[in-house]
Design a protein around this motif. Structure first.
Motif, PDB file in Angstrom:
ATOM      1  N   LEU A  17      26.978 -78.806  27.744  1.00  0.00           N
ATOM      2  CA  LEU A  17      27.927 -78.511  26.426  1.00  0.00           C
ATOM      3  C   LEU A  17      27.196 -77.325  25.718  1.00  0.00           C
ATOM      4  O   LEU A  17      25.984 -76.862  25.821  1.00  0.00           O
ATOM      5  CB  LEU A  17      27.792 -79.640  25.559  1.00  0.00           C
ATOM      6  CG  LEU A  17      28.364 -81.057  25.881  1.00  0.00           C
ATOM      7  CD1 LEU A  17      28.084 -82.072  24.992  1.00  0.00           C
ATOM      8  CD2 LEU A  17      29.773 -81.012  26.554  1.00  0.00           C
ATOM      9  N   TYR A  21      31.418 -75.253  21.649  1.00  0.00           N
ATOM     10  CA  TYR A  21      32.426 -76.150  21.951  1.00  0.00           C
ATOM     11  C   TYR A  21      31.991 -77.480  21.202  1.00  0.00           C
ATOM     12  O   TYR A  21      33.094 -78.103  20.536  1.00  0.00           O
ATOM     13  CB  TYR A  21      31.933 -76.731  23.443  1.00  0.00           C
ATOM     14  CG  TYR A  21      32.690 -77.883  23.758  1.00  0.00           C
ATOM     15  CD1 TYR A  21      34.221 -77.732  24.400  1.00  0.00           C
ATOM     16  CD2 TYR A  21      32.320 -79.419  24.124  1.00  0.00           C
ATOM     17  CE1 TYR A  21      34.970 -78.742  24.814  1.00  0.00           C
ATOM     18  CE2 TYR A  21      32.887 -80.331  24.410  1.00  0.00           C
ATOM     19  CZ  TYR A  21      34.369 -80.250  24.930  1.00  0.00           C
ATOM     20  OH  TYR A  21      35.021 -81.258  25.373  1.00  0.00           O
ATOM     21  N   CYS A  25      35.167 -79.131  18.808  1.00  0.00           N
ATOM     22  CA  CYS A  25      35.612 -80.511  19.096  1.00  0.00           C
ATOM     23  C   CYS A  25      35.476 -81.239  17.697  1.00  0.00           C
ATOM     24  O   CYS A  25      36.358 -82.090  17.592  1.00  0.00           O
ATOM     25  CB  CYS A  25      34.647 -81.287  19.778  1.00  0.00           C
ATOM     26  SG  CYS A  25      35.063 -80.860  21.583  1.00  0.00           S
ATOM     27  N   TYR A  29      38.476 -83.042  15.163  1.00  0.00           N
ATOM     28  CA  TYR A  29      38.146 -84.481  14.430  1.00  0.00           C
ATOM     29  C   TYR A  29      38.260 -84.247  13.041  1.00  0.00           C
ATOM     30  O   TYR A  29      38.913 -85.099  12.499  1.00  0.00           O
ATOM     31  CB  TYR A  29      36.774 -84.963  14.840  1.00  0.00           C
ATOM     32  CG  TYR A  29      36.467 -85.961  13.790  1.00  0.00           C
ATOM     33  CD1 TYR A  29      37.077 -87.211  14.038  1.00  0.00           C
ATOM     34  CD2 TYR A  29      35.344 -85.633  12.831  1.00  0.00           C
ATOM     35  CE1 TYR A  29      36.307 -88.489  13.415  1.00  0.00           C
ATOM     36  CE2 TYR A  29      34.983 -86.998  12.035  1.00  0.00           C
ATOM     37  CZ  TYR A  29      35.502 -88.218  12.481  1.00  0.00           C
ATOM     38  OH  TYR A  29      35.243 -89.332  11.469  1.00  0.00           O
ATOM     39  N   ILE A  34      41.711 -85.711  16.816  1.00  0.00           N
ATOM     40  CA  ILE A  34      41.226 -86.619  17.665  1.00  0.00           C
ATOM     41  C   ILE A  34      40.300 -87.487  16.883  1.00  0.00           C
ATOM     42  O   ILE A  34      40.017 -87.383  15.609  1.00  0.00           O
ATOM     43  CB  ILE A  34      40.415 -86.004  18.721  1.00  0.00           C
ATOM     44  CG1 ILE A  34      39.294 -85.181  18.104  1.00  0.00           C
ATOM     45  CG2 ILE A  34      41.125 -85.044  19.678  1.00  0.00           C
ATOM     46  CD1 ILE A  34      38.167 -84.743  18.748  1.00  0.00           C
ATOM     47  N   ARG A  38      37.411 -90.573  20.477  1.00  0.00           N
ATOM     48  CA  ARG A  38      37.496 -89.403  21.470  1.00  0.00           C
ATOM     49  C   ARG A  38      36.465 -88.409  21.491  1.00  0.00           C
ATOM     50  O   ARG A  38      36.036 -87.613  22.281  1.00  0.00           O
ATOM     51  CB  ARG A  38      39.008 -88.865  21.119  1.00  0.00           C
ATOM     52  CG  ARG A  38      39.329 -87.676  22.009  1.00  0.00           C
ATOM     53  CD  ARG A  38      39.453 -87.750  23.502  1.00  0.00           C
ATOM     54  NE  ARG A  38      40.695 -88.787  23.680  1.00  0.00           N
ATOM     55  CZ  ARG A  38      41.116 -89.550  24.650  1.00  0.00           C
ATOM     56  NH1 ARG A  38      40.119 -89.076  25.965  1.00  0.00           N
ATOM     57  NH2 ARG A  38      41.896 -90.352  24.805  1.00  0.00           N
ATOM     58  N   LEU A  39      36.060 -87.912  20.020  1.00  0.00           N
ATOM     59  CA  LEU A  39      34.848 -87.000  19.788  1.00  0.00           C
ATOM     60  C   LEU A  39      33.855 -87.321  20.551  1.00  0.00           C
ATOM     61  O   LEU A  39      33.318 -86.487  21.290  1.00  0.00           O
ATOM     62  CB  LEU A  39      34.726 -86.868  18.259  1.00  0.00           C
ATOM     63  CG  LEU A  39      33.686 -85.746  17.944  1.00  0.00           C
ATOM     64  CD1 LEU A  39      34.037 -84.539  18.465  1.00  0.00           C
ATOM     65  CD2 LEU A  39      33.458 -85.967  16.348  1.00  0.00           C
ATOM     66  N   SER A  40      33.435 -88.604  20.646  1.00  0.00           N
ATOM     67  CA  SER A  40      32.063 -88.982  21.236  1.00  0.00           C
ATOM     68  C   SER A  40      32.217 -89.024  22.868  1.00  0.00           C
ATOM     69  O   SER A  40      31.425 -88.241  23.453  1.00  0.00           O
ATOM     70  CB  SER A  40      31.461 -90.248  20.802  1.00  0.00           C
ATOM     71  OG  SER A  40      32.737 -91.342  21.353  1.00  0.00           O
ATOM     72  N   GLU A  41      33.634 -89.114  23.131  1.00  0.00           N
ATOM     73  CA  GLU A  41      33.978 -89.136  24.712  1.00  0.00           C
ATOM     74  C   GLU A  41      33.925 -87.675  25.075  1.00  0.00           C
ATOM     75  O   GLU A  41      33.312 -87.404  25.992  1.00  0.00           O
ATOM     76  CB  GLU A  41      35.247 -89.480  24.842  1.00  0.00           C
ATOM     77  CG  GLU A  41      35.753 -89.794  26.442  1.00  0.00           C
ATOM     78  CD  GLU A  41      37.222 -90.171  26.466  1.00  0.00           C
ATOM     79  OE1 GLU A  41      38.015 -89.590  27.254  1.00  0.00           O
ATOM     80  OE2 GLU A  41      37.146 -91.367  26.001  1.00  0.00           O
ATOM     81  N   MET A  42      34.475 -86.727  24.240  1.00  0.00           N
ATOM     82  CA  MET A  42      34.412 -85.165  24.815  1.00  0.00           C
ATOM     83  C   MET A  42      32.985 -84.738  24.581  1.00  0.00           C
ATOM     84  O   MET A  42      32.779 -83.808  25.223  1.00  0.00           O
ATOM     85  CB  MET A  42      35.567 -84.445  23.502  1.00  0.00           C
ATOM     86  CG  MET A  42      36.799 -84.971  23.542  1.00  0.00           C
ATOM     87  SD  MET A  42      37.945 -84.131  22.686  1.00  0.00           S
ATOM     88  CE  MET A  42      37.815 -82.534  22.886  1.00  0.00           C
ATOM     89  N   LEU A  43      32.258 -85.414  23.914  1.00  0.00           N
ATOM     90  CA  LEU A  43      30.692 -84.769  23.866  1.00  0.00           C
ATOM     91  C   LEU A  43      29.972 -85.407  24.811  1.00  0.00           C
ATOM     92  O   LEU A  43      28.786 -85.177  24.497  1.00  0.00           O
ATOM     93  CB  LEU A  43      30.300 -84.720  22.227  1.00  0.00           C
ATOM     94  CG  LEU A  43      30.943 -84.102  21.395  1.00  0.00           C
ATOM     95  CD1 LEU A  43      30.450 -84.204  19.856  1.00  0.00           C
ATOM     96  CD2 LEU A  43      31.128 -82.433  21.613  1.00  0.00           C
ATOM     97  N   LEU A  44      30.535 -86.235  25.573  1.00  0.00           N
ATOM     98  CA  LEU A  44      29.795 -87.053  26.541  1.00  0.00           C
ATOM     99  C   LEU A  44      28.412 -88.021  25.933  1.00  0.00           C
ATOM    100  O   LEU A  44      27.400 -87.971  26.672  1.00  0.00           O
ATOM    101  CB  LEU A  44      29.190 -85.983  27.574  1.00  0.00           C
ATOM    102  CG  LEU A  44      30.164 -85.154  28.040  1.00  0.00           C
ATOM    103  CD1 LEU A  44      29.486 -84.037  29.079  1.00  0.00           C
ATOM    104  CD2 LEU A  44      31.426 -85.860  29.007  1.00  0.00           C
TER     105      LEU A  44
END
Length: 61
Positions: A17, A21, A25, A29, A34, A38-44
């Motif tokens: 990341l 990015y 994201c 949020y 989002i 979803r934010l945690s998912e996008m940030l892996l």
């Protein structure tokens, strides 16, 4: 570069990341585009680590 800043960059770079990015994201949020999940998912990352990661970049949930 300060220790905290260096740590934050190395943490996100290990995941592939970039700071921009993460900010992008986070902005989505903040604008309610989002969810927190979803934010945690996008940030892996796990949702329980989300606040810590954002804090490294002076961002808040």
């Amino acid at each position: 570069m300060t220790g905290k800043l260096k740590d934050s960059y190395s943490i996100v770079m290990e995941k592939g990341l970039t700071p921009s990015y993460i900010r992008f994201c986070h902005q989505a949020y903040q604008e309610n585009i989002i969810s927190e999940e979803r934010l945690s998912e996008m940030l892996l990352i796990d949702i329980y680590e989300l606040a810590y990661l954002l804090e490294l970049f002076n961002l808040k949930l």
